[in-house]
Design a protein around this motif. Structure first.
Motif, PDB file in Angstrom:
ATOM      1  N   ALA A  60      -3.033 -10.621  -2.467  1.00  0.00           N
ATOM      2  CA  ALA A  60      -3.702  -9.677  -1.569  1.00  0.00           C
ATOM      3  C   ALA A  60      -4.034 -10.340  -0.232  1.00  0.00           C
ATOM      4  CB  ALA A  60      -4.960  -9.136  -2.222  1.00  0.00           C
ATOM      5  N   MET A  97      -0.469  -2.510   0.417  1.00  0.00           N
ATOM      6  CA  MET A  97      -1.189  -1.500  -0.349  1.00  0.00           C
ATOM      7  C   MET A  97      -0.731  -1.463  -1.806  1.00  0.00           C
ATOM      8  SD  MET A  97      -1.532   1.425   2.566  1.00  0.00           S
ATOM      9  CE  MET A  97      -2.882   2.348   1.824  1.00  0.00           C
ATOM     10  N   SER A  98       0.493  -1.892  -2.063  1.00  0.00           N
ATOM     11  CA  SER A  98       0.936  -1.961  -3.461  1.00  0.00           C
ATOM     12  C   SER A  98       0.328  -3.171  -4.163  1.00  0.00           C
ATOM     13  CB  SER A  98       2.460  -2.001  -3.539  1.00  0.00           C
ATOM     14  OG  SER A  98       2.954  -3.237  -3.066  1.00  0.00           O
ATOM     15  N   ASP A 100      -2.657  -4.721  -3.168  1.00  0.00           N
ATOM     16  CA  ASP A 100      -4.110  -4.531  -3.207  1.00  0.00           C
ATOM     17  C   ASP A 100      -4.403  -3.036  -3.263  1.00  0.00           C
ATOM     18  OD1 ASP A 100      -6.842  -4.617  -2.992  1.00  0.00           O
ATOM     19  OD2 ASP A 100      -6.875  -5.810  -1.150  1.00  0.00           O
ATOM     20  N   THR A 101      -4.692  -2.567  -4.440  1.00  0.00           N
ATOM     21  CA  THR A 101      -4.874  -1.121  -4.623  1.00  0.00           C
ATOM     22  C   THR A 101      -6.210  -0.604  -4.088  1.00  0.00           C
ATOM     23  OG1 THR A 101      -5.725  -1.510  -6.841  1.00  0.00           O
ATOM     24  CG2 THR A 101      -3.370  -1.058  -6.623  1.00  0.00           C
ATOM     25  N   LYS A 102      -7.051  -1.498  -3.569  1.00  0.00           N
ATOM     26  CA  LYS A 102      -8.326  -1.063  -3.004  1.00  0.00           C
ATOM     27  C   LYS A 102      -8.203  -0.709  -1.526  1.00  0.00           C
ATOM     28  CE  LYS A 102     -10.116  -4.619  -5.485  1.00  0.00           C
ATOM     29  NZ  LYS A 102     -10.774  -5.879  -5.391  1.00  0.00           N
ATOM     30  N   ALA A 104      -7.320   1.125   1.799  1.00  0.00           N
ATOM     31  CA  ALA A 104      -7.030   2.474   2.294  1.00  0.00           C
ATOM     32  C   ALA A 104      -6.957   2.384   3.819  1.00  0.00           C
ATOM     33  CB  ALA A 104      -8.117   3.440   1.858  1.00  0.00           C
ATOM     34  N   SER A 136       4.184   7.133   2.423  1.00  0.00           N
ATOM     35  CA  SER A 136       4.308   7.799   1.117  1.00  0.00           C
ATOM     36  C   SER A 136       5.721   7.647   0.557  1.00  0.00           C
ATOM     37  CB  SER A 136       3.916   9.266   1.216  1.00  0.00           C
ATOM     38  OG  SER A 136       4.917  10.005   1.887  1.00  0.00           O
ATOM     39  N   VAL A 140       3.153   4.722  -1.288  1.00  0.00           N
ATOM     40  CA  VAL A 140       1.706   4.706  -1.053  1.00  0.00           C
ATOM     41  C   VAL A 140       1.153   6.108  -1.348  1.00  0.00           C
ATOM     42  CG1 VAL A 140      -0.102   4.413   0.675  1.00  0.00           C
ATOM     43  CG2 VAL A 140       1.886   2.895   0.678  1.00  0.00           C
ATOM     44  N   PRO A 141       0.160   6.192  -2.220  1.00  0.00           N
ATOM     45  CA  PRO A 141      -0.418   7.513  -2.518  1.00  0.00           C
ATOM     46  C   PRO A 141      -1.073   8.133  -1.284  1.00  0.00           C
ATOM     47  CG  PRO A 141      -1.118   5.866  -4.127  1.00  0.00           C
ATOM     48  CD  PRO A 141      -0.431   5.133  -3.028  1.00  0.00           C
ATOM     49  N   ARG A 144      -4.736   7.493  -0.204  1.00  0.00           N
ATOM     50  CA  ARG A 144      -5.172   6.218   0.376  1.00  0.00           C
ATOM     51  C   ARG A 144      -4.908   6.131   1.864  1.00  0.00           C
ATOM     52  NH1 ARG A 144      -2.659   1.866  -3.219  1.00  0.00           N
ATOM     53  NH2 ARG A 144      -3.722   0.507  -1.743  1.00  0.00           N
TER      54      ARG A 144
END
Length: 176
Positions: A60, A97-98, A100-102, A104, A136, A140-141, A144
């Motif tokens: 990360a 972002m993949s 570190d999922t925190k 945004a 996206s 990436v969701p 986020r």
């Protein structure tokens, strides 16, 4: 001759009887002997060999460093098409972002000073949504990323020439 054949038959019968005296049902005899100790490993100069140490890697932090100088996507005049020149910026953020999922992002769309306020707000929004769509597509969701528009209200550079306008047609990728 007949006597000779008879003697050979008797000799063969005696040999067969002698071989049949071994009983196969009994276990084979085992001799117990003390085991000699294994030789010690060879010493390498007297100093103990150091164990290898595996260092941990903070993926990360590495991903955050990789995007530290990649925060702006610039656009052509009156366009919200993400240019291929900035695909590396989007790729780096998607990778971060993949890992570190925190994380945004807020995607702030901006325009140059030309055009009306409503038009520039809409164009800035389309630019930020174009970057969100690119993210996206890389997995990436949508939850986020937050596309927003400031239109022409927050220019990066003051001025009324093409150099200033080019700096103001942008999307800034900021951590939320």
């Amino acid at each position: 001759m007949k006597m000779h054949k008879l003697a050979l038959s008797a000799l063969a019968a005696a040999a067969l009887v002698g071989c049949s005296s071994t009983k196969l049902d009994e276990p084979a005899p085992v001799e117990n002997r003390p085991v000699a100790p294994a030789p010690a490993p060879a010493q390498t100069g007297g100093a103990p060999v150091a164990e290898s140490k595996v260092q941990t890697v903070d993926l990360a932090a590495e991903a955050a460093r990789a995007v530290s100088d990649k925060r702006i996507v610039f656009f052509d005049f009156d366009s919200y098409v993400v240019k291929s020149d900035f695909q590396n910026v989007i790729d780096a953020h998607a990778k971060r972002m993949s890992v570190d999922t925190k994380v945004a992002l807020r995607l702030e769309g901006h325009t140059d000073e030309r055009g009306g306020s409503e038009y520039n707000l809409a164009l800035g929004q389309k630019r930020s949504e174009a970057v969100a769509k690119s993210l996206s597509l890389l997995g990436v969701p949508a939850a986020r990323v937050e596309p927003v528009s400031f239109g022409k209200e927050r220019p990066a550079v003051q001025g009324s020439d093409e150099a200033a306008w080019a700096k103001n047609r942008r999307v800034e990728l900021k951590d939320k």
